[in-house]
Design an enzyme around this catalytic site. Structure first.
Site, PDB file in Angstrom:
ATOM      1  N   LYS A  43       0.886  -1.260  -0.043  1.00  0.00           N
ATOM      2  CA  LYS A  43       0.032  -0.060  -0.097  1.00  0.00           C
ATOM      3  C   LYS A  43       0.825   1.274   0.020  1.00  0.00           C
ATOM      4  O   LYS A  43       2.121   1.108   0.224  1.00  0.00           O
ATOM      5  CB  LYS A  43      -0.823  -0.036   1.197  1.00  0.00           C
ATOM      6  CG  LYS A  43      -0.076  -0.123   2.620  1.00  0.00           C
ATOM      7  CD  LYS A  43      -1.010  -0.489   3.715  1.00  0.00           C
ATOM      8  CE  LYS A  43      -0.448  -0.377   5.056  1.00  0.00           C
ATOM      9  NZ  LYS A  43      -1.241  -0.978   6.265  1.00  0.00           N
ATOM     10  N   ARG A 141     -11.335  -0.467  14.540  1.00  0.00           N
ATOM     11  CA  ARG A 141     -10.915   0.245  13.120  1.00  0.00           C
ATOM     12  C   ARG A 141     -11.896  -0.067  11.895  1.00  0.00           C
ATOM     13  O   ARG A 141     -12.967   0.659  11.623  1.00  0.00           O
ATOM     14  CB  ARG A 141      -9.618   0.061  12.670  1.00  0.00           C
ATOM     15  CG  ARG A 141      -9.288   1.037  11.436  1.00  0.00           C
ATOM     16  CD  ARG A 141      -7.428   0.911  11.337  1.00  0.00           C
ATOM     17  NE  ARG A 141      -7.154  -0.321  10.637  1.00  0.00           N
ATOM     18  CZ  ARG A 141      -6.069  -0.525  10.142  1.00  0.00           C
ATOM     19  NH1 ARG A 141      -5.024   0.429  10.021  1.00  0.00           N
ATOM     20  NH2 ARG A 141      -5.478  -1.707   9.697  1.00  0.00           N
ATOM     21  N   HIS A 170      -6.649  -7.911  12.528  1.00  0.00           N
ATOM     22  CA  HIS A 170      -5.536  -7.144  12.478  1.00  0.00           C
ATOM     23  C   HIS A 170      -5.284  -6.623  14.035  1.00  0.00           C
ATOM     24  O   HIS A 170      -6.368  -6.115  14.546  1.00  0.00           O
ATOM     25  CB  HIS A 170      -5.775  -5.700  11.484  1.00  0.00           C
ATOM     26  CG  HIS A 170      -4.400  -4.790  11.403  1.00  0.00           C
ATOM     27  ND1 HIS A 170      -3.105  -5.510  10.974  1.00  0.00           N
ATOM     28  CD2 HIS A 170      -4.146  -3.731  11.601  1.00  0.00           C
ATOM     29  CE1 HIS A 170      -2.267  -4.471  10.692  1.00  0.00           C
ATOM     30  NE2 HIS A 170      -2.710  -3.487  11.240  1.00  0.00           N
ATOM     31  N   ARG A 226       0.814 -11.221   6.492  1.00  0.00           N
ATOM     32  CA  ARG A 226       0.680 -10.045   5.641  1.00  0.00           C
ATOM     33  C   ARG A 226       1.959  -8.914   6.107  1.00  0.00           C
ATOM     34  O   ARG A 226       1.682  -8.572   7.231  1.00  0.00           O
ATOM     35  CB  ARG A 226      -0.624  -8.986   5.991  1.00  0.00           C
ATOM     36  CG  ARG A 226      -1.903 -10.018   5.576  1.00  0.00           C
ATOM     37  CD  ARG A 226      -3.003  -9.251   5.802  1.00  0.00           C
ATOM     38  NE  ARG A 226      -3.165  -8.306   7.205  1.00  0.00           N
ATOM     39  CZ  ARG A 226      -3.585  -9.043   8.197  1.00  0.00           C
ATOM     40  NH1 ARG A 226      -4.756  -9.975   8.182  1.00  0.00           N
ATOM     41  NH2 ARG A 226      -3.908  -7.974   9.191  1.00  0.00           N
ATOM     42  N   TYR A 270      13.527  31.051   4.867  1.00  0.00           N
ATOM     43  CA  TYR A 270      12.150  31.840   5.391  1.00  0.00           C
ATOM     44  C   TYR A 270      12.206  32.216   6.798  1.00  0.00           C
ATOM     45  O   TYR A 270      12.610  31.266   7.692  1.00  0.00           O
ATOM     46  CB  TYR A 270      10.971  30.996   5.172  1.00  0.00           C
ATOM     47  CG  TYR A 270      10.536  31.082   3.766  1.00  0.00           C
ATOM     48  CD1 TYR A 270      10.301  32.035   3.122  1.00  0.00           C
ATOM     49  CD2 TYR A 270      10.548  29.575   2.934  1.00  0.00           C
ATOM     50  CE1 TYR A 270       9.944  31.989   1.635  1.00  0.00           C
ATOM     51  CE2 TYR A 270      10.179  29.558   1.900  1.00  0.00           C
ATOM     52  CZ  TYR A 270       9.814  30.834   1.033  1.00  0.00           C
ATOM     53  OH  TYR A 270       9.550  30.610  -0.148  1.00  0.00           O
ATOM     54  N   CYS A 318      12.328  24.364   3.049  1.00  0.00           N
ATOM     55  CA  CYS A 318      11.345  25.025   2.219  1.00  0.00           C
ATOM     56  C   CYS A 318      10.376  24.030   1.538  1.00  0.00           C
ATOM     57  O   CYS A 318      10.901  22.815   1.754  1.00  0.00           O
ATOM     58  CB  CYS A 318      12.073  25.932   0.912  1.00  0.00           C
ATOM     59  SG  CYS A 318      13.309  27.122   1.962  1.00  0.00           S
ATOM     60  N   MET A 319       9.617  24.350   0.543  1.00  0.00           N
ATOM     61  CA  MET A 319       8.721  23.462   0.039  1.00  0.00           C
ATOM     62  C   MET A 319       9.738  22.361  -0.887  1.00  0.00           C
ATOM     63  O   MET A 319       9.561  21.206  -1.147  1.00  0.00           O
ATOM     64  CB  MET A 319       7.785  24.186  -0.663  1.00  0.00           C
ATOM     65  CG  MET A 319       6.672  23.179  -1.498  1.00  0.00           C
ATOM     66  SD  MET A 319       5.500  23.751  -2.438  1.00  0.00           S
ATOM     67  CE  MET A 319       4.466  24.708  -1.336  1.00  0.00           C
ATOM     68  N   ASP A 320      10.765  23.117  -1.476  1.00  0.00           N
ATOM     69  CA  ASP A 320      11.495  22.445  -2.647  1.00  0.00           C
ATOM     70  C   ASP A 320      12.914  22.375  -2.379  1.00  0.00           C
ATOM     71  O   ASP A 320      13.822  21.736  -3.189  1.00  0.00           O
ATOM     72  CB  ASP A 320      11.163  23.207  -4.029  1.00  0.00           C
ATOM     73  CG  ASP A 320       9.866  23.352  -4.326  1.00  0.00           C
ATOM     74  OD1 ASP A 320       9.084  22.337  -4.215  1.00  0.00           O
ATOM     75  OD2 ASP A 320       9.433  24.598  -4.594  1.00  0.00           O
TER      76      ASP A 320
HETATM   77  C1  LIG Z   1      -0.473  -2.151   6.749  1.00  0.00           C
HETATM   78  C2  LIG Z   1      -1.087  -3.177   7.070  1.00  0.00           C
HETATM   79  C3  LIG Z   1      -0.132  -4.504   7.282  1.00  0.00           C
HETATM   80  C4  LIG Z   1       1.114  -4.454   7.353  1.00  0.00           C
HETATM   81  O1  LIG Z   1       1.682  -3.922   8.390  1.00  0.00           O
HETATM   82  P1  LIG Z   1       3.149  -3.797   8.685  1.00  0.00           P
HETATM   83  O2  LIG Z   1       3.185  -3.452  10.193  1.00  0.00           O
HETATM   84  O3  LIG Z   1       3.724  -2.478   7.943  1.00  0.00           O
HETATM   85  O4  LIG Z   1       3.791  -5.347   8.546  1.00  0.00           O
HETATM   86  C5  LIG Z   1      -0.923  -5.558   7.442  1.00  0.00           C
HETATM   87  N1  LIG Z   1      -2.394  -5.896   7.580  1.00  0.00           N
HETATM   88  C6  LIG Z   1      -3.144  -4.648   7.678  1.00  0.00           C
HETATM   89  C7  LIG Z   1      -4.484  -4.824   7.736  1.00  0.00           C
HETATM   90  C8  LIG Z   1      -2.567  -3.258   7.305  1.00  0.00           C
HETATM   91  O5  LIG Z   1      -3.191  -2.345   7.214  1.00  0.00           O
END
Ligand SMILES: *Cc1c(COP(=O)(O)O)cnc(C)c1O
Length: 386
Positions: A43, A141, A170, A226, A270, A318-320
């Site tokens: 992601k 969540r 999770h 995961r 700045y 700065c921004m850039d």
């Molecule tokens: C982001 C996420 C993960 C991965 O988590 P890490 O701590 O980066 O391994 C796994 N499961 C879900 C649902 C997540 O949102």
């Protein structure tokens, strides 16, 4: 540093070390039993590292599935020709069901309305939509509440356009050892899985471990892990450091685009928040700013590496661009072996000689976590794969 090739149009870039990514992926793969699949979490453009090249490297190192946060992230993978299973980790707006089916993306599911719309969209195209049931076991969540999981499945299971490919939860505290809340979530998850099976429902792949869970809690690898942040060489917590060797994958560098010896008392940037305190101070400019992910709250508090030495960043970021100072008369550790010149490579994250600045160092200066630091550098800088 001369081996670094910078992009032609701007002297700043993110270097992604795919060999390190491959070794990290293999290190996780080796921890999983033969029958356990590895789902790589890519992601946010693979935590800022670039989802498509990272996915290909991970797959070559033994990953079989991938996870993203949004439908657009999933579509981008498909458009780049990636055909491996992709899970969207939360339930998107119901209007997306056609897109999900057309691109063969598996959403997380936790409401009947969404599930049935998905089933309709699939059936209308003569397809079966695979989804993963997300269960809230205590993080509050996303997901169906654990006591409602069986009922939700019973409500949607009649649909011939739907197939449950997985059941997951999770953890909120997988990064702490001997944690009571973790044990509670795991117990609840086991109970939900047992209840679903007891009701004669197919759970598909059962999974719950993220990076810290995978490393610290091998007892709950179930059918799949995961793994996210660890693949990029970052530890989610101190507890995992002694458990697995990981190599950072991302470096962030730029080149000096201008350097002068200002007058004593001249201000920098700045607000002129830094004043040149004495003679023989160089102030150099690097084209990386907060729009590239270098958080402005780091102003006047971070170091950069030049010629193997640490130098102080000065003035507001700065921004850039940002500026840094070199005291040409200071101790060797705080200045390069020669004055800084136009074109010199400056390291914001990564190694230079014996010195290293990690995402962890920057995260602690920012009061955040390494995850956010690398995601931020994914914003605008060009990526170079090495
Ligand atoms: C982001 C996420 C993960 C991965 O988590 P890490 O701590 O980066 O391994 C796994 N499961 C879900 C649902 C997540 O949102």
């Amino acid at each position: 540093m001369d081996r670094v090739t910078s992009p032609a149009t701007r002297w700043s870039w993110v270097e992604v070390n795919l060999a390190a990514l491959r070794r990290n992926t293999s290190a996780f793969r080796r921890r999983l039993g033969r029958g356990v699949q590895m789902m790589c979490v890519i992601k946010a453009d693979a935590y800022g590292h670039g989802a498509v090249p990272c996915a290909k490297t991970m797959h070559a190192a033994g990953a079989s599935q991938f996870a993203v946060a949004t439908v657009s992230e999933g579509v981008a993978l498909r458009e780049a020709g990636i055909e491996w299973p992709v899970l969207v980790l939360s339930e998107p707006p119901v209007d997306c069901v056609g897109t999900l089916v057309e691109h063969d993306l598996m959403p997380a599911v936790y409401t009947a309305d969404f599930a049935l719309a998905l089933g309709e969209a699939a059936a209308a195209r003569g397809r079966v939509a695979r989804y993963h049931l997300a269960v809230d076991t205590g993080m509050t969540r996303i997901g169906v509440r654990r006591q409602d999981a069986v009922e939700l499945r019973r409500t949607i299971d009649f649909h011939r356009g739907l197939e449950c490919a997985g059941t997951f939860t999770h953890f909120a505290t997988a990064d702490t050892l001997d944690d009571w809340d973790f044990a509670l979530q795991l117990n609840r998850f086991r109970e939900v899985v047992a209840a679903l099976r007891g009701a004669g429902l197919d759970t598909g792949l059962v999974h719950c471990d993220n990076t810290p869970g995978t490393v610290l809690h091998p007892e709950c690898h179930f059918d799949m892990c995961r793994v996210g942040v660890g693949l990029y060489g970052l530890h989610p917590a101190d507890a995992t450091r002694p458990m697995i060797d990981l190599e950072p994958v991302m470096s962030v560098r730029g080149r000096v685009v201008r350097v002068i010896y200002p007058n004593v008392g001249d201000g920098v940037g700045y607000g002129l928040t830094y004043r040149v305190p004495k003679k023989n101070i160089q102030v150099a400019t690097v084209p990386i700013g907060y729009a590239d992910g270098l958080a402005r709250e780091l102003s006047n508090s971070m170091d950069v590496l030049v010629g193997g030495a640490r130098c102080r960043q000065v003035g507001n970021i700065c921004m850039d661009q940002f500026m840094f100072a070199v005291d040409v008369n200071s101790a060797r550790a705080y200045r390069p072996s020669r004055p800084v010149e136009y074109g010199d490579v400056v390291t914001v994250i990564g190694e230079d000689g014996d010195e290293r600045i990690g995402a962890d160092e920057m995260a602690s200066l920012r009061n955040t976590i390494n995850y956010e630091v690398v995601c931020d550098f994914g914003m605008r800088l060009e990526k170079i794969y090495t």
